[in-house]
Design an enzyme around this catalytic site. Structure first.
Site, PDB file in Angstrom:
ATOM      1  N   CYS A   3       0.859  -1.189   0.000  1.00 35.53           N
ATOM      2  CA  CYS A   3       0.000   0.000   0.000  1.00 35.53           C
ATOM      3  C   CYS A   3       0.892   1.236   0.000  1.00 35.53           C
ATOM      4  O   CYS A   3       2.069   1.179   0.297  1.00 35.53           O
ATOM      5  CB  CYS A   3      -0.876  -0.003   1.247  1.00 35.53           C
ATOM      6  SG  CYS A   3      -1.820  -1.520   1.422  1.00 35.53           S
ATOM      7  N   ARG A  16       1.074   1.863  -5.924  1.00 37.40           N
ATOM      8  CA  ARG A  16       1.286   0.863  -4.858  1.00 37.40           C
ATOM      9  C   ARG A  16      -0.033   0.258  -4.401  1.00 37.40           C
ATOM     10  O   ARG A  16      -0.043  -0.679  -3.593  1.00 37.40           O
ATOM     11  CB  ARG A  16       1.994   1.504  -3.655  1.00 37.40           C
ATOM     12  CG  ARG A  16       3.412   1.929  -3.908  1.00 37.40           C
ATOM     13  CD  ARG A  16       4.024   2.527  -2.641  1.00 37.40           C
ATOM     14  NE  ARG A  16       4.146   1.512  -1.616  1.00 37.40           N
ATOM     15  CZ  ARG A  16       5.236   0.749  -1.459  1.00 37.40           C
ATOM     16  NH1 ARG A  16       6.255   0.902  -2.272  1.00 37.40           N
ATOM     17  NH2 ARG A  16       5.299  -0.166  -0.524  1.00 37.40           N
ATOM     18  N   TRP A  20      -3.954  -1.685  -1.175  1.00 33.22           N
ATOM     19  CA  TRP A  20      -3.985  -2.854  -2.036  1.00 33.22           C
ATOM     20  C   TRP A  20      -4.464  -3.974  -1.126  1.00 33.22           C
ATOM     21  O   TRP A  20      -3.692  -4.509  -0.323  1.00 33.22           O
ATOM     22  CB  TRP A  20      -2.618  -3.165  -2.633  1.00 33.22           C
ATOM     23  CG  TRP A  20      -2.691  -4.330  -3.565  1.00 33.22           C
ATOM     24  CD1 TRP A  20      -2.389  -5.629  -3.280  1.00 33.22           C
ATOM     25  CD2 TRP A  20      -3.148  -4.330  -4.917  1.00 33.22           C
ATOM     26  NE1 TRP A  20      -2.614  -6.428  -4.360  1.00 33.22           N
ATOM     27  CE2 TRP A  20      -3.079  -5.665  -5.391  1.00 33.22           C
ATOM     28  CE3 TRP A  20      -3.606  -3.352  -5.776  1.00 33.22           C
ATOM     29  CZ2 TRP A  20      -3.454  -6.028  -6.687  1.00 33.22           C
ATOM     30  CZ3 TRP A  20      -3.975  -3.691  -7.072  1.00 33.22           C
ATOM     31  CH2 TRP A  20      -3.898  -5.010  -7.512  1.00 33.22           C
ATOM     32  N   ASN A  35       0.600  -0.887   6.118  1.00 37.54           N
ATOM     33  CA  ASN A  35       0.998  -1.628   4.923  1.00 37.54           C
ATOM     34  C   ASN A  35       1.664  -2.898   5.397  1.00 37.54           C
ATOM     35  O   ASN A  35       2.548  -2.862   6.246  1.00 37.54           O
ATOM     36  CB  ASN A  35       1.986  -0.797   4.089  1.00 37.54           C
ATOM     37  CG  ASN A  35       2.526  -1.581   2.900  1.00 37.54           C
ATOM     38  OD1 ASN A  35       1.858  -2.472   2.404  1.00 37.54           O
ATOM     39  ND2 ASN A  35       3.732  -1.257   2.455  1.00 37.54           N
ATOM     40  N   GLY A  36       1.218  -4.046   4.908  1.00 37.23           N
ATOM     41  CA  GLY A  36       1.841  -5.315   5.295  1.00 37.23           C
ATOM     42  C   GLY A  36       0.781  -6.343   5.651  1.00 37.23           C
ATOM     43  O   GLY A  36      -0.404  -6.159   5.375  1.00 37.23           O
ATOM     44  N   GLU A  92       6.763 -19.792 -20.777  1.00 31.13           N
ATOM     45  CA  GLU A  92       6.677 -18.433 -20.231  1.00 31.13           C
ATOM     46  C   GLU A  92       7.852 -17.587 -20.713  1.00 31.13           C
ATOM     47  O   GLU A  92       7.686 -16.410 -21.045  1.00 31.13           O
ATOM     48  CB  GLU A  92       6.625 -18.481 -18.699  1.00 31.13           C
ATOM     49  CG  GLU A  92       6.742 -17.135 -18.002  1.00 31.13           C
ATOM     50  CD  GLU A  92       5.636 -16.137 -18.360  1.00 31.13           C
ATOM     51  OE1 GLU A  92       4.650 -16.524 -19.026  1.00 31.13           O
ATOM     52  OE2 GLU A  92       5.784 -14.954 -18.001  1.00 31.13           O
ATOM     53  N   LYS A  97       7.398 -14.046 -22.727  1.00 28.44           N
ATOM     54  CA  LYS A  97       8.022 -12.776 -22.306  1.00 28.44           C
ATOM     55  C   LYS A  97       8.788 -12.138 -23.460  1.00 28.44           C
ATOM     56  O   LYS A  97       8.726 -10.937 -23.681  1.00 28.44           O
ATOM     57  CB  LYS A  97       8.952 -13.046 -21.109  1.00 28.44           C
ATOM     58  CG  LYS A  97       8.203 -13.228 -19.808  1.00 28.44           C
ATOM     59  CD  LYS A  97       7.665 -11.908 -19.352  1.00 28.44           C
ATOM     60  CE  LYS A  97       6.404 -11.865 -18.592  1.00 28.44           C
ATOM     61  NZ  LYS A  97       5.252 -12.601 -19.052  1.00 28.44           N
ATOM     62  N   GLU A 152       6.241 -10.767 -26.065  1.00 29.31           N
ATOM     63  CA  GLU A 152       5.426  -9.589 -25.713  1.00 29.31           C
ATOM     64  C   GLU A 152       6.280  -8.381 -25.359  1.00 29.31           C
ATOM     65  O   GLU A 152       5.816  -7.250 -25.466  1.00 29.31           O
ATOM     66  CB  GLU A 152       4.445  -9.918 -24.603  1.00 29.31           C
ATOM     67  CG  GLU A 152       5.028 -10.391 -23.311  1.00 29.31           C
ATOM     68  CD  GLU A 152       3.921 -10.702 -22.291  1.00 29.31           C
ATOM     69  OE1 GLU A 152       2.782 -10.268 -22.457  1.00 29.31           O
ATOM     70  OE2 GLU A 152       4.229 -11.384 -21.307  1.00 29.31           O
ATOM     71  N   HIS A 211      10.348 -34.686 -32.726  1.00 35.76           N
ATOM     72  CA  HIS A 211       9.067 -34.948 -33.418  1.00 35.76           C
ATOM     73  C   HIS A 211       8.722 -33.813 -34.378  1.00 35.76           C
ATOM     74  O   HIS A 211       7.567 -33.605 -34.712  1.00 35.76           O
ATOM     75  CB  HIS A 211       7.952 -35.155 -32.384  1.00 35.76           C
ATOM     76  CG  HIS A 211       8.194 -36.313 -31.488  1.00 35.76           C
ATOM     77  ND1 HIS A 211       8.098 -37.624 -31.911  1.00 35.76           N
ATOM     78  CD2 HIS A 211       8.629 -36.376 -30.198  1.00 35.76           C
ATOM     79  CE1 HIS A 211       8.412 -38.443 -30.918  1.00 35.76           C
ATOM     80  NE2 HIS A 211       8.739 -37.713 -29.870  1.00 35.76           N
ATOM     81  N   LYS A 214      -3.190  -4.603 -19.972  1.00 30.78           N
ATOM     82  CA  LYS A 214      -2.848  -5.285 -18.706  1.00 30.78           C
ATOM     83  C   LYS A 214      -3.933  -6.291 -18.337  1.00 30.78           C
ATOM     84  O   LYS A 214      -3.647  -7.346 -17.821  1.00 30.78           O
ATOM     85  CB  LYS A 214      -2.680  -4.270 -17.579  1.00 30.78           C
ATOM     86  CG  LYS A 214      -2.254  -4.887 -16.253  1.00 30.78           C
ATOM     87  CD  LYS A 214      -0.955  -5.663 -16.385  1.00 30.78           C
ATOM     88  CE  LYS A 214      -0.615  -6.427 -15.151  1.00 30.78           C
ATOM     89  NZ  LYS A 214       0.495  -7.397 -15.370  1.00 30.78           N
TER      90      LYS A 214
HETATM   91  C1  AGP Z   1       1.251 -11.724 -19.098  1.00 33.43           C
HETATM   92  O1  AGP Z   1       2.607 -11.345 -19.369  1.00 33.43           O
HETATM   93  C2  AGP Z   1       0.340 -11.371 -20.227  1.00 33.43           C
HETATM   94  N1  AGP Z   1       0.278  -9.947 -20.303  1.00 33.43           N
HETATM   95  C3  AGP Z   1      -0.989 -12.082 -20.274  1.00 33.43           C
HETATM   96  O2  AGP Z   1      -0.698 -13.339 -20.808  1.00 33.43           O
HETATM   97  C4  AGP Z   1      -1.743 -12.305 -18.949  1.00 33.43           C
HETATM   98  O3  AGP Z   1      -1.029 -13.219 -18.153  1.00 33.43           O
HETATM   99  C5  AGP Z   1      -3.104 -12.911 -19.274  1.00 33.43           C
HETATM  100  O4  AGP Z   1      -3.816 -11.965 -20.061  1.00 33.43           O
HETATM  101  C6  AGP Z   1      -3.930 -13.272 -18.042  1.00 33.43           C
HETATM  102  O5  AGP Z   1      -4.164 -12.115 -17.308  1.00 33.43           O
HETATM  103  P1  AGP Z   1      -4.759 -12.304 -15.816  1.00 33.43           P
HETATM  104  O6  AGP Z   1      -3.729 -13.045 -15.033  1.00 33.43           O
HETATM  105  O7  AGP Z   1      -4.988 -10.904 -15.310  1.00 33.43           O
HETATM  106  O8  AGP Z   1      -6.042 -13.085 -15.928  1.00 33.43           O
END
Ligand code: AGP
Length: 618
Positions: A2, A30, A78, A104-105, A487, A491, A494, A510, A613
């Site tokens: 927070c 935060r 938060w 906060n915590g 993953e 990364k 994206e 394969h 996001k």
């Molecule tokens: C994560 O790097 C991506 N931006 C995206 O895959 C994200 O993980 C996915 O859209 C799920 O989002 P959420 O965890 O908020 O449901």
């Protein structure tokens, strides 16, 4: 995670309120699910707090301004305990109105304290752990008559992590703060002083600051700052100059939120693990509202999620199946809903989501519930749609994740699903209590191990500079290394807009091995040689297969694994870790690499093109 501000100034004016509002605006990153401010003058305490974004508080302040004052405390929340409501917003007032507190915590012993206070006749107004601190402080203040001394007495009773600020109704000339593990820093002004959860709170007012250490209490007045230990012994705090501008301050001095959040990962994992053990050493997931008998009867678990969250689900699959002996399917939420899945009342659906607002996952949750399944969500955002529409929620305590590409939430999701797996194993008796505790002890060591990997950034940045023009990168892994490879590829896609593919190392022959040509960059996540050594040897064979065909092998391997290093063009070492927990460290070099390549390419690391996001549309 927070945002906190404290202020004491000369005389009575509207400056305390202005300073607090300005600070909360900077601290929104935060936490932003609720906010509040309390001010103190000779007439006592006045406060306003509201659920929702800071703008909701601003509207309330415009409609009903707080009076001129000499001191103020403020908070952006938060939520960790208790959803985002007006009652749960901070400041939290004590039962007698004598003190206002912001926190906060995570207070690990808040349930015990709450029970003690209820038995003393105190009625709680909120669901928060913080309110217990407010009541305790008022009782100590009434007994001792000195707010700093009362704060020290209370701090000695608290367990967990906390930054607490308090102001008293009958003393508008001082604000007292206490910290254990959660951040708190002092701002030194001319005839005024500040307290903040980080320098962003007061960087617009002063560049002189005092660093506070662990288990310390600080008292500020308009012209003095006193720091002691929890035992009351004076402490000399180190002064430093804040050389960040306001923008850098909000990112903790890092150039991007992405870098800040990668560095926040040890804290995110630590906070997610905090407070989950009873005094008798049993796991308690107090947010779970699914009857234990139902959890015992579960005959299948289906994880639904998207993107990075889905990869956390894939890691969870290996751990939960191993510990609980229950089949775990991992489904992309947008596929789950349309493939007419077999779901019954004995199916536990686990929805993983950082935002809790991903429409694909929301719709899948609704579909699962229509089919009679119990839904447990692993979410980072309290009060989010997915949390509200689930039968139970297990919160990751990663704090707000601002960068679009997920990092700390990913590690927190993995940690939370480990806790779920251990809890189910404990409940269903598929693991002995000492086995559960042994894994928990290993988990508790993970934040420090993650920290060590983050410290190895120089080699990764050098590699990134040499690869900024590469057009394709492959990522290989086996077992829990497989979702880590996926993953890592996501990364890089994206953040650096480079085509990347993650796949199971065993799949190479394969088909994908046809992709290997001279100089093809291939990251390989190597499992521990101390674990399932057959896995380790298989992956070494995969490395040799691609290297023999000209690949540039970039290997993530456990410290001391010279067999892996022998086939690597470059090695990124990670600490020795039990096989199932390895993703918590193995993914970090891949996150850092993608961030470094995007940075060297001059791309917008925090807000990559085309991405949001939270994907709130199907
Ligand atoms: C994560 O790097 C991506 N931006 C995206 O895959 C994200 O993980 C996915 O859209 C799920 O989002 P959420 O965890 O908020 O449901």
């Amino acid at each position: 995670m927070c945002g906190i501000i404290g202020y004491v100034g000369p005389g009575v004016s509207d400056r305390p309120l202005r300073v607090a509002r300005e600070a909360l605006a900077r601290l929104q990153y935060r936490g932003y699910d609720s906010a509040g401010i309390a001010v103190a003058n000779s007439d006592g305490l006045s406060f306003i707090k509201r659920a929702g974004k800071l703008s909701v508080l601003e509207e309330a302040l415009a409609a009903d301004p707080l009076p001129p004052a000499s001191a103020a405390i403020g908070h952006t929340r938060w939520a960790t305990h208790g959803g985002p409501t007006d009652a749960n917003a901070h400041p939290q007032l004590s039962y007698d109105g004598a003190v206002a507190v912001v926190h906060n915590g995570i207070l690990e012993n808040h349930q015990v304290l709450r029970q003690e206070l209820i038995e003393a006749g105190i009625e709680f107004q909120s669901e928060t752990d913080s309110e217990a601190a407010a009541h305790l402080l008022a009782r100590a203040y009434a007994e001792l008559g000195d707010l700093p001394e009362a704060m020290r007495a209370v701090a000695r009773r608290l367990e967990g992590t906390f930054t607490l600020l308090a102001v008293a109704q009958d003393n508008p000339r001082l604000v007292v703060g206490a910290r254990r593990t959660s951040p708190l820093v002092v701002g030194l002004g001319e005839g005024e002083n500040f307290l903040g959860s980080d320098v962003a709170a007061f960087v617009a007012q002063t560049d002189r600051a005092l660093e506070l250490g662990q288990d310390q209490v600080v008292t500020i007045t308009a012209d003095a700052v006193e720091v002691t230990g929890f035992d009351g012994r004076p402490v000399r705090a180190r002064e430093f100059r804040v050389d960040w501008d306001a923008s850098a301050a909000v990112k903790g001095g890092f150039a991007t939120f992405m870098e800040k959040e990668i560095h926040d990962q040890p804290t995110a994992v630590r906070d997610t693990l905090l407070g989950r053990l009873t005094p008798t050493g049993h796991l308690q997931l107090d947010e779970l509202r699914i009857d234990e008998s139902v959890l015992r009867s579960v005959d299948k678990i289906v994880v639904i999620a998207c993107g990075t969250a889905a990869y956390a689900g894939h890691v969870a699959k290996y751990a939960i199946e191993h510990w609980c002996r229950v089949p775990v399917e991992v489904e992309l939420a947008h596929e789950f809903r349309y493939r007419d899945p077999v779901v019954t009342s004995k199916t536990l659906v686990v929805a993983i989501s950082q935002s809790g607002e991903t429409m694909d996952t929301i719709m899948a949750v609704r579909h699962a519930r229509e089919q009679g399944a119990r839904v447990l969500s692993v979410v980072n955002t309290m009060g989010s749609t997915i949390a509200r529409e689930s039968d139970a929620a297990l919160y990751t305590h990663a704090g707000p994740e601002v960068a679009v590409a997920s990092t700390k939430a990913f590690l927190a999701q993995i940690a939370a699903t480990y806790l779920l797996g251990l809890y189910l194993a404990q409940l269903r008796g598929t693991m002995f209590p000492d086995e559960v505790r042994a894994v928990l002890r290993e988990l508790e060591q993970m934040p420090a191990k993650i920290e060590r990997v983050i410290g190895g950034g120089d080699a990764i940045r050098e590699l990134a500079a040499s690869m900024k023009d590469v057009e394709s990168v492959l990522f290989l892994g086996r077992h829990v290394g497989y979702p880590v490879a996926m993953e890592g590829a996501l990364k890089l896609k994206e953040l650096a807009y480079i085509h990347a593919e993650g796949f199971a190392a065993g799949e190479l022959k394969h088909g994908p091995i046809a992709l290997i040509d001279q100089g093809q960059a291939v990251f390989v996540v190597v499992p521990s040689p101390r674990g399932r050594d057959v896995l380790h040897d298989k992956v070494l064979s995969n490395i040799q297969e691609v290297r023999a065909r000209g690949a540039r092998t970039l290997v993530v391997a456990e410290e001391g694994d010279q067999a892996a290093a022998a086939h690597a063009d470059q090695v990124f070492w990670v600490p020795q870790t039990p096989t199932l927990l390895a993703p918590l460290v193995a993914v970090v070099p891949l996150q850092m690499f993608a961030c470094a390549v995007a940075t060297v390419k001059g791309l917008d690391v925090d807000q990559p093109r085309n991405l949001a996001k939270s994907v709130t549309v199907e």
